[in-house]
Design a protein around this motif. Structure first.
Motif, PDB file in Angstrom:
ATOM      1  N   ARG A  95      60.021  55.054  29.551  1.00 19.46           N
ATOM      2  CA  ARG A  95      60.375  53.730  29.053  1.00 19.46           C
ATOM      3  C   ARG A  95      61.501  53.109  29.873  1.00 19.46           C
ATOM      4  O   ARG A  95      61.504  51.903  30.137  1.00 19.46           O
ATOM      5  CB  ARG A  95      60.787  53.810  27.588  1.00 19.46           C
ATOM      6  CG  ARG A  95      60.957  52.443  26.929  1.00 19.46           C
ATOM      7  CD  ARG A  95      61.254  52.559  25.463  1.00 19.46           C
ATOM      8  NE  ARG A  95      62.594  53.051  25.215  1.00 19.46           N
ATOM      9  CZ  ARG A  95      62.886  54.106  24.462  1.00 19.46           C
ATOM     10  NH1 ARG A  95      61.913  54.812  23.897  1.00 19.46           N
ATOM     11  NH2 ARG A  95      64.135  54.475  24.270  1.00 19.46           N
ATOM     12  N   VAL A  96      62.467  53.932  30.306  1.00 21.44           N
ATOM     13  CA  VAL A  96      63.579  53.389  31.093  1.00 21.44           C
ATOM     14  C   VAL A  96      63.301  53.443  32.591  1.00 21.44           C
ATOM     15  O   VAL A  96      64.029  52.828  33.372  1.00 21.44           O
ATOM     16  CB  VAL A  96      64.907  54.119  30.771  1.00 21.44           C
ATOM     17  CG1 VAL A  96      65.257  53.944  29.307  1.00 21.44           C
ATOM     18  CG2 VAL A  96      64.864  55.587  31.146  1.00 21.44           C
ATOM     19  N   MET A  97      62.255  54.166  32.984  1.00 19.33           N
ATOM     20  CA  MET A  97      61.832  54.193  34.388  1.00 19.33           C
ATOM     21  C   MET A  97      60.351  53.856  34.442  1.00 19.33           C
ATOM     22  O   MET A  97      59.497  54.728  34.662  1.00 19.33           O
ATOM     23  CB  MET A  97      62.118  55.564  35.001  1.00 19.33           C
ATOM     24  CG  MET A  97      63.594  55.875  35.143  1.00 19.33           C
ATOM     25  SD  MET A  97      63.926  57.318  36.186  1.00 19.33           S
ATOM     26  CE  MET A  97      63.234  58.639  35.195  1.00 19.33           C
ATOM     27  N   PRO A  98      60.003  52.588  34.234  1.00 24.43           N
ATOM     28  CA  PRO A  98      58.587  52.210  34.095  1.00 24.43           C
ATOM     29  C   PRO A  98      57.745  52.447  35.333  1.00 24.43           C
ATOM     30  O   PRO A  98      56.512  52.459  35.243  1.00 24.43           O
ATOM     31  CB  PRO A  98      58.657  50.715  33.743  1.00 24.43           C
ATOM     32  CG  PRO A  98      59.996  50.267  34.226  1.00 24.43           C
ATOM     33  CD  PRO A  98      60.908  51.433  34.066  1.00 24.43           C
ATOM     34  N   ASP A  99      58.366  52.618  36.486  1.00 24.75           N
ATOM     35  CA  ASP A  99      57.591  52.886  37.703  1.00 24.75           C
ATOM     36  C   ASP A  99      57.261  54.368  37.880  1.00 24.75           C
ATOM     37  O   ASP A  99      56.540  54.733  38.816  1.00 24.75           O
ATOM     38  CB  ASP A  99      58.352  52.395  38.932  1.00 24.75           C
ATOM     39  CG  ASP A  99      58.476  50.874  38.966  1.00 24.75           C
ATOM     40  OD1 ASP A  99      57.598  50.199  38.389  1.00 24.75           O
ATOM     41  OD2 ASP A  99      59.455  50.368  39.534  1.00 24.75           O
ATOM     42  N   ALA A 100      57.795  55.221  36.999  1.00 21.63           N
ATOM     43  CA  ALA A 100      57.508  56.650  37.095  1.00 21.63           C
ATOM     44  C   ALA A 100      56.047  56.924  36.761  1.00 21.63           C
ATOM     45  O   ALA A 100      55.449  56.264  35.903  1.00 21.63           O
ATOM     46  CB  ALA A 100      58.415  57.435  36.151  1.00 21.63           C
ATOM     47  N   ARG A 210      69.336  59.659  42.705  1.00 22.51           N
ATOM     48  CA  ARG A 210      70.634  59.179  42.211  1.00 22.51           C
ATOM     49  C   ARG A 210      70.448  57.939  41.328  1.00 22.51           C
ATOM     50  O   ARG A 210      71.048  57.834  40.258  1.00 22.51           O
ATOM     51  CB  ARG A 210      71.561  58.828  43.376  1.00 22.51           C
ATOM     52  CG  ARG A 210      72.131  60.008  44.125  1.00 22.51           C
ATOM     53  CD  ARG A 210      73.340  59.564  44.946  1.00 22.51           C
ATOM     54  NE  ARG A 210      73.761  60.597  45.878  1.00 22.51           N
ATOM     55  CZ  ARG A 210      73.422  60.635  47.157  1.00 22.51           C
ATOM     56  NH1 ARG A 210      72.650  59.687  47.664  1.00 22.51           N
ATOM     57  NH2 ARG A 210      73.841  61.602  47.941  1.00 22.51           N
ATOM     58  N   HIS A 211      69.628  57.016  41.810  1.00 17.95           N
ATOM     59  CA  HIS A 211      69.422  55.769  41.069  1.00 17.95           C
ATOM     60  C   HIS A 211      68.785  56.045  39.703  1.00 17.95           C
ATOM     61  O   HIS A 211      69.218  55.507  38.678  1.00 17.95           O
ATOM     62  CB  HIS A 211      68.539  54.835  41.891  1.00 17.95           C
ATOM     63  CG  HIS A 211      68.296  53.508  41.249  1.00 17.95           C
ATOM     64  ND1 HIS A 211      69.308  52.633  40.920  1.00 17.95           N
ATOM     65  CD2 HIS A 211      67.128  52.907  40.861  1.00 17.95           C
ATOM     66  CE1 HIS A 211      68.793  51.554  40.358  1.00 17.95           C
ATOM     67  NE2 HIS A 211      67.482  51.693  40.312  1.00 17.95           N
ATOM     68  N   GLY A 212      67.773  56.893  39.692  1.00 19.77           N
ATOM     69  CA  GLY A 212      67.117  57.227  38.433  1.00 19.77           C
ATOM     70  C   GLY A 212      68.038  57.938  37.465  1.00 19.77           C
ATOM     71  O   GLY A 212      68.020  57.666  36.250  1.00 19.77           O
ATOM     72  N   ARG A 213      68.854  58.842  37.979  1.00 17.95           N
ATOM     73  CA  ARG A 213      69.811  59.554  37.119  1.00 17.95           C
ATOM     74  C   ARG A 213      70.806  58.575  36.516  1.00 17.95           C
ATOM     75  O   ARG A 213      71.184  58.693  35.337  1.00 17.95           O
ATOM     76  CB  ARG A 213      70.541  60.634  37.929  1.00 17.95           C
ATOM     77  CG  ARG A 213      71.586  61.420  37.134  1.00 17.95           C
ATOM     78  CD  ARG A 213      70.923  62.295  36.099  1.00 17.95           C
ATOM     79  NE  ARG A 213      71.883  63.075  35.331  1.00 17.95           N
ATOM     80  CZ  ARG A 213      72.289  62.778  34.096  1.00 17.95           C
ATOM     81  NH1 ARG A 213      71.829  61.692  33.485  1.00 17.95           N
ATOM     82  NH2 ARG A 213      73.133  63.559  33.465  1.00 17.95           N
ATOM     83  N   GLU A 214      71.256  57.603  37.301  1.00 21.24           N
ATOM     84  CA  GLU A 214      72.189  56.595  36.784  1.00 21.24           C
ATOM     85  C   GLU A 214      71.538  55.759  35.688  1.00 21.24           C
ATOM     86  O   GLU A 214      72.176  55.445  34.670  1.00 21.24           O
ATOM     87  CB  GLU A 214      72.657  55.698  37.934  1.00 21.24           C
ATOM     88  CG  GLU A 214      73.590  56.393  38.909  1.00 21.24           C
ATOM     89  CD  GLU A 214      73.811  55.593  40.183  1.00 21.24           C
ATOM     90  OE1 GLU A 214      73.220  54.485  40.298  1.00 21.24           O
ATOM     91  OE2 GLU A 214      74.553  56.067  41.064  1.00 21.24           O
ATOM     92  N   ILE A 215      70.271  55.403  35.868  1.00 24.34           N
ATOM     93  CA  ILE A 215      69.562  54.631  34.853  1.00 24.34           C
ATOM     94  C   ILE A 215      69.454  55.415  33.553  1.00 24.34           C
ATOM     95  O   ILE A 215      69.717  54.889  32.466  1.00 24.34           O
ATOM     96  CB  ILE A 215      68.155  54.234  35.353  1.00 24.34           C
ATOM     97  CG1 ILE A 215      68.266  53.207  36.476  1.00 24.34           C
ATOM     98  CG2 ILE A 215      67.304  53.687  34.209  1.00 24.34           C
ATOM     99  CD1 ILE A 215      66.938  52.896  37.139  1.00 24.34           C
TER     100      ILE A 215
END
Length: 231
Positions: A95-100, A210-215
């Motif tokens: 939900r918070v990483m919709p491109d995954a 890094r970006h995904g972990r921050e999100i």
């Protein structure tokens, strides 16, 4: 005290990115991972497990830097026994990483090196990516009745084989062996262009991680979204 989420990685740079409130990080290679994970659980307790880090691409078109959330982990050393990840937890992360991508992941004991072997694993098992830790995390989670999720970033595409220098540069603890890389290059200088591509892909994967972990930390708070998933 509420037990932590334990996050498992295979390389030190992955462990550094994974750190945060509400988690205990275990960084180990797959030959000692099960015992190291069990020891961490005995010391700290655990309410869930996360397999976090990079994965090799098996499905054509899955590119470096792409986040994948495993729907099923295939334990290849155990005749591809399948472990289903926690659906609610995976849903929260997606939900918070919709491109995954929600995909099947193959757990292997060694890197899948050649494009031919990658294609065979994709064709025969339907796994889009592979790594060397997730199947062990899944085994331990099942043995203890814990939820688990695997969140990984693709580091090399299915269409390319890894040059020997890329593997020569990995120490047994997952750290980088520069001298090993140089020795391999001295023996075969023609692999330099392929090695440079590997370095570019790895940089892209690290930035995406890094970006995904921050999100995840910003949107879901501590514990890799476990609280939002009701864990």
């Amino acid at each position: 005290m509420t037990p932590p989420i334990i996050v498992v990685t295979g390389m030190p740079f992955e462990a550094h990115i994974a750190r945060g409130d509400g988690v205990v990080v275990v960084c180990a290679q797959n030959n000692t991972l099960a015992s190291d994970l069990e020891a961490a659980m005995a010391r700290n307790g655990a309410r869930g497990l996360v397999s976090f880090g990079t994965a090799g691409g098996l499905r054509p078109g899955v590119t470096p830097g792409q986040w994948v959330i495993a729907q099923t982990v295939l334990d290849m050393p155990r005749q591809a026994h399948a472990y289903a990840s926690c659906v609610g937890w995976a849903d929260v992360l997606c939900r918070v990483m919709p491109d995954a991508l929600r995909v099947d992941l193959a757990g292997v004991t060694a890197p899948v090196v050649t494009a031919e072997d990658k294609a065979a694993l994709w064709r025969e098992r339907g796994a889009a990516v592979a790594d060397m830790e997730s199947h062990i995390v899944a085994r331990v989670a099942q043995a203890h009745g814990l939820p688990f999720v695997a969140a990984r970033v693709v580091i090399d595409p299915a269409e390319r084989s890894l040059p020997p220098a890329a593997l020569a540069g990995l120490r047994s603890d997952g750290s980088t062996d520069i001298l090993g890389v140089l020795r391999s290059l001295a023996a075969n200088p023609l692999q330099l262009p392929a090695l440079l591509r590997v370095g570019k892909d790895a940089s892209r994967a690290r930035q995406a991680m890094r970006h995904g972990r921050e999100i995840v930390a910003r949107e879901l708070g501590a514990g890799f979204g476990a609280v939002s998933a009701g864990i």
